[in-house]
Design an enzyme around this catalytic site. Structure first.
Site, PDB file in Angstrom:
ATOM      1  N   ASP A 154      -3.119  18.576   4.551  1.00  0.00           N
ATOM      2  CA  ASP A 154      -1.647  18.644   4.620  1.00  0.00           C
ATOM      3  C   ASP A 154      -1.108  19.881   5.355  1.00  0.00           C
ATOM      4  O   ASP A 154      -0.132  19.779   6.101  1.00  0.00           O
ATOM      5  CB  ASP A 154      -1.031  18.581   3.213  1.00  0.00           C
ATOM      6  N   LYS A 213       7.597  14.558   1.201  1.00  0.00           N
ATOM      7  CA  LYS A 213       6.370  14.002   1.750  1.00  0.00           C
ATOM      8  C   LYS A 213       6.223  12.524   1.366  1.00  0.00           C
ATOM      9  O   LYS A 213       5.885  11.679   2.191  1.00  0.00           O
ATOM     10  CB  LYS A 213       5.178  14.821   1.234  1.00  0.00           C
ATOM     11  N   ASP A 265      -8.642   5.045   0.463  1.00  0.00           N
ATOM     12  CA  ASP A 265      -9.509   5.844   1.312  1.00  0.00           C
ATOM     13  C   ASP A 265      -8.617   6.320   2.440  1.00  0.00           C
ATOM     14  O   ASP A 265      -7.929   5.528   3.069  1.00  0.00           O
ATOM     15  CB  ASP A 265     -10.685   5.039   1.866  1.00  0.00           C
TER      16      ASP A 265
END
Length: 198
Positions: free
Chosen positions: A161, A181, A71
């Site tokens: 993002d 990333k 989550d």
């Protein structure tokens, strides 16, 4: 503890599924919730950790597989840490993140018309938990601090993002390759902590 060889990745978000699969050791056979036609459970926890445990227990009970669920979300200090655990819900029923990003900008402008001239602190948080049926095997939290970009940049990644610039970087997550990333993001920080349980 026996090595985990089969793992259900408890998410219906394709971007998240790919990211988690890429971070997992290659010897683990992964399953997706879509293979079982599973809808996500109601997430009524008050924290990222509670919600990730709700998901991993739910999916594990439905499939009898060990489940890893995540989550995660974006906290923005100026918005009293919102969208936070409601990050996906800001995208409406269809999880439209363009809509969610527009909402972030609208809410920021309501709080401070000149927010674009400021460095707005924010962080991405990822809670990962592994459960088997009703038993919690592990849960960890990964956090990366950063700032909000005054406009969306980049087409990579997913979710928020394009508007998140990690601390000490110039590019948003949306402008980075997945390899760049993965080295630094909240999910990889959480993964480093949960690796020992896999």
């Amino acid at each position: 503890m026996k090595k985990i060889l089969k793992l259900l990745i408890g998410t219906n978000n394709k971007g998240k599924y790919k990211e988690i699969k890429d971070l997992l050791p290659k010897y683990i056979e992964t399953y997706s919730t879509s293979e079982f036609n599973l809808k996500s459970p109601k997430e009524d926890g008050l924290t990222f950790t509670e919600n990730s445990i709700i998901k991993s227990k739910y999916f594990s009970k439905k499939t009898k597989l060990i489940c890893l669920a995540d989550d995660s979300g974006l906290e923005i200090d100026l918005l009293d840490k919102n969208p936070g655990i409601y990050s996906a819900r800001w995208g409406g029923k269809n999880g439209d993140f363009n809509k969610a990003i527009n909402k972030v900008y609208r809410e920021l402008t309501k709080k401070d018309k000149n927010w674009k001239q400021k460095k707005l602190r924010a962080r991405f948080i990822c809670a990962l938990s592994i459960c088997y049926l009703d038993k919690e095997i592990a849960s960890v939290l990964g956090v990366i601090e950063g700032f909000i970009s005054y406009e969306p940049k980049g087409k990579n990644g997913f979710g928020y993002d394009p508007i998140f610039i990690p601390k000490n970087r110039r590019k948003t997550f949306g402008e980075m390759s997945s390899l760049q990333k993965y080295k630094i993001d909240h999910r990889s920080v959480a993964f480093r902590k949960i690796k020992k349980f896999l």
